[in-house]
Motif scaffolding. Structure first.
Motif, short mmCIF file in Angstrom:
data_model
loop_
_atom_site.label_atom_id
_atom_site.label_comp_id
_atom_site.label_asym_id
_atom_site.label_seq_id
_atom_site.Cartn_x
_atom_site.Cartn_y
_atom_site.Cartn_z
N PRO A 1 0.80 -1.24 0.00
CA PRO A 1 0.00 0.00 0.00
C PRO A 1 0.83 1.28 0.00
O PRO A 1 0.54 2.21 -0.76
CB PRO A 1 -0.84 -0.12 1.28
CG PRO A 1 -0.96 -1.59 1.51
CD PRO A 1 0.34 -2.17 1.05
N ASN A 2 1.85 1.35 0.84
CA ASN A 2 2.63 2.57 0.92
C ASN A 2 3.44 2.82 -0.35
O ASN A 2 3.66 3.96 -0.76
CB ASN A 2 3.56 2.54 2.13
CG ASN A 2 3.71 3.91 2.77
OD1 ASN A 2 2.76 4.69 2.84
ND2 ASN A 2 4.90 4.23 3.23
N PHE A 3 3.89 1.74 -1.03
CA PHE A 3 4.61 1.90 -2.28
C PHE A 3 3.68 2.46 -3.37
O PHE A 3 4.10 3.29 -4.17
CB PHE A 3 5.18 0.56 -2.74
CG PHE A 3 6.36 0.07 -1.95
CD1 PHE A 3 6.92 0.86 -0.95
CD2 PHE A 3 6.92 -1.17 -2.18
CE1 PHE A 3 8.00 0.41 -0.21
CE2 PHE A 3 8.00 -1.63 -1.46
CZ PHE A 3 8.55 -0.83 -0.46
N ILE A 4 2.45 1.99 -3.39
CA ILE A 4 1.47 2.51 -4.36
C ILE A 4 1.21 3.99 -4.09
O ILE A 4 1.14 4.80 -5.01
CB ILE A 4 0.17 1.70 -4.30
CG1 ILE A 4 0.42 0.26 -4.76
CG2 ILE A 4 -0.91 2.35 -5.15
CD1 ILE A 4 -0.77 -0.65 -4.61
N TYR A 5 1.11 4.35 -2.81
CA TYR A 5 0.88 5.75 -2.44
C TYR A 5 2.03 6.64 -2.89
O TYR A 5 1.83 7.71 -3.46
CB TYR A 5 0.70 5.84 -0.91
CG TYR A 5 0.61 7.26 -0.39
CD1 TYR A 5 -0.55 8.00 -0.54
CD2 TYR A 5 1.69 7.85 0.25
CE1 TYR A 5 -0.64 9.30 -0.07
CE2 TYR A 5 1.61 9.14 0.74
CZ TYR A 5 0.44 9.86 0.58
OH TYR A 5 0.37 11.15 1.05
N TYR A 6 3.26 6.17 -2.68
CA TYR A 6 4.42 6.95 -3.13
C TYR A 6 4.43 7.08 -4.64
O TYR A 6 4.83 8.11 -5.19
CB TYR A 6 5.72 6.30 -2.65
CG TYR A 6 6.11 6.70 -1.26
CD1 TYR A 6 6.93 7.79 -1.04
CD2 TYR A 6 5.66 5.97 -0.15
CE1 TYR A 6 7.30 8.16 0.25
CE2 TYR A 6 6.02 6.34 1.13
CZ TYR A 6 6.84 7.43 1.34
OH TYR A 6 7.18 7.79 2.60
N GLY A 7 4.01 6.03 -5.34
CA GLY A 7 3.98 6.06 -6.79
C GLY A 7 2.96 7.04 -7.34
O GLY A 7 3.07 7.48 -8.49
N ALA A 8 1.95 7.39 -6.53
CA ALA A 8 0.91 8.33 -6.97
C ALA A 8 1.29 9.77 -6.66
O ALA A 8 0.49 10.68 -6.87
CB ALA A 8 -0.42 7.98 -6.30
#
Length: 512
Positions: free
Chosen positions: A125-132
């Motif tokens: 989840p946090n990796f996806i958030y950083y990617g956004a």
């Protein structure tokens, strides 16, 4: 490398890329904003710097490592100024890091561990958030993963072109996130230990190749960025600034959600309120050479070393707390409309993180892979940097893919080995680390459960308690239009307003 993989593996990675692009396009088509505007200001800072580079020819945030600004500016230019361009590029770099982790785990363990590691990291989840968002972490992590992958391959077959490419990528990572280049010394130490039997000439050759590749890359990027930065940048000033802020005697700066005291440091400075004399270093020393800055810092620490030891350990506690930037976003965006559901999601994310780290500790303890010494050095290096600078959960980002890989390896052992816990030393050391980690997690967990309204009220109350009434007034004005205060919150805010007025009047009457 990916093209040589089976077709279903390529489809698997393509699906991960699509899933990581969905949040970016969803935000764009729902809000027409192209970026998440709330939260940590770093992505907006990088975006603003890149836009100024294109329109004014100068980067106003020159104390940060320059490469992410240029990365964003390049894709802004290609996209005709649309922020969707660099956002998609950031997603792709995060996705490439997932491929790097797959190759890494396949090199060290096997394809099953590699696929599951990539799947978990790709959907973490946090990796996806950083990617956004436009954080530099995704770009830096891509360089770090491939650099260390090539380093391990070089350590096995000693082909110098692998070490050369590893050094170039490490130089790129160092110009994306400040401070990483100092780990070059640990990398050379690892290579020396690995090949010490080959003699001094071999040691000298590989040391020169790696150092030249790393620092010539850094110099080249610094030279290219110089017209925008106001000079060649080799050592990010943001890291030095974090050190100066963190040696104060009142508050550890920390941007984690619910960290009331840590977040106040920034609010006090924004409010323009003076700190008590001797409580923190003057930020003007940033203009001095690095050696002189270090002298001021160590002199300040020497006045009260036990307090600094306590603060340093607290910063490491922030680093490994179950808090995450995604939690801060979820709480502020959804808590006051879907309170129970938001808390449930935040708890699940936190528990998931805790489980990954615990399994990762066991994986490291039980593994005999050739990357393990480098990972432990990298972990020690990062914790040391946090001890002397600022600490928050965002800064553990480069550690997490490797922890995920070792966590998956541990789960793999559980299903394939009959006596996983037969090593007494490994079991004792892993258990000790996990106990410390869990104690810290439970201690920090309460911060995640606070409502955004409660966080704001406590910030104002603590400003008065610490002797910063002007900051309390500044926050009262800043948060006055927040619509979700309860009757109790409003009562406490009125009391805090009165307390701030009394403190200010008292200081004025005594001439302070």
């Amino acid at each position: 490398m990916l093209a040589k993989q089976p077709r279903n593996t390529c489809i698997f990675f393509f699906c991960i890329l699509l899933l990581r692009l969905i949040p970016v396009f969803a935000i764009y088509f729902i809000s027409r904003s192209s970026h998440i505007s709330w939260g940590d200001l770093d992505p907006l800072l990088y975006l603003g710097g890149a836009q100024d580079m294109l329109t004014k020819g100068i980067n106003p945030f020159a104390w940060f490592a320059p490469l992410n600004f240029h990365f964003i500016a390049a894709f802004l230019h290609l996209a005709g100024g649309n922020v969707l361009g660099p956002l998609c590029a950031t997603v792709v770099t995060g996705w490439l890091a997932v491929i790097g982790l797959y190759l890494f785990a396949n090199l060290l363990f096997n394809r099953r561990v590699a696929l599951l590691s990539a799947g978990i990291a790709g959907l973490y989840p946090n990796f996806i958030y950083y990617g956004a968002r436009l954080y530099p972490e995704s770009l830096a992590l891509c360089f770090i993963l491939f650099s260390l992958y090539l380093l391990i391959k070089y350590a096995e077959d000693t082909q110098l072109h692998l070490l050369l490419l590893s050094g170039i990528l490490w130089g790129l990572a160092s110009q994306t996130r400040g401070g990483i280049h100092f780990f070059s010394l640990f990398i050379v130490a690892f290579l020396t230990w690995k090949h010490y039997r080959r003699g001094f000439s071999f040691f000298l050759k590989q040391t020169v190749v790696f150092f030249l590749a790393t620092y010539l890359t850094m110099y080249t990027i610094g030279l290219f960025a110089a017209p925008f930065q106001g000079g060649i940048s080799l050592n990010s000033g943001s890291g030095l600034g974090s050190v100066i802020l963190s040696v104060n005697k009142i508050s550890n700066c920390c941007t984690n959600y619910g960290s009331i005291r840590g977040n106040l440091l920034y609010e006090i400075n924004l409010a323009g309120e003076s700190w008590p004399e001797g409580s923190m270093l003057d930020m003007d020393i940033l203009e001095l050479p690095t050696i002189q800055i270090a002298g001021h810092v160590f002199k300040f620490i020497a006045d009260d070393p036990l307090a600094y030891l306590k603060n340093g350990l607290e910063r490491i506690g922030y680093l490994w707390a179950p808090n995450q930037n995604l939690i801060s976003f979820l709480k502020h965006q959804f808590y006051h409309r879907f309170g129970f559901l938001t808390d449930a999601v935040c708890i699940l994310i936190s528990v998931y993180y805790v489980m990954v780290v615990c399994c990762g500790v066991w994986g490291v303890a039980l593994s005999k892979d050739r990357f393990k010494p480098v990972f432990l050095l990298f972990l020690l290096f990062y914790c040391t940097m946090i001890f002397f600078s600022s600490g928050n959960s965002k800064l553990r980002f480069p550690m997490m893919p490797f922890i995920i890989m070792y966590a998956v390896y541990f789960v793999y052992l559980l299903f394939t080995e009959k006596r996983v816990f037969k090593k007494a030393v490994a079991s004792v050391s892993a258990t000790a680390v996990i106990i410390v980690f869990l104690c810290n997690s439970m201690f920090k967990f309460g911060e995640i459960l606070l409502s955004p309204a409660e966080v704001k009220v406590r910030q104002i109350e603590m400003s008065n308690e610490l002797g910063f009434p002007k900051t309390a007034r500044y926050l009262l004005d800043k948060y006055k239009s927040f619509p979700f205060y309860s009757a109790n919150h409003k009562k406490r805010l009125d009391a805090a307003r009165a307390t701030a007025r009394e403190i200010i009047e008292s200081k004025e009457s005594t001439g302070q």
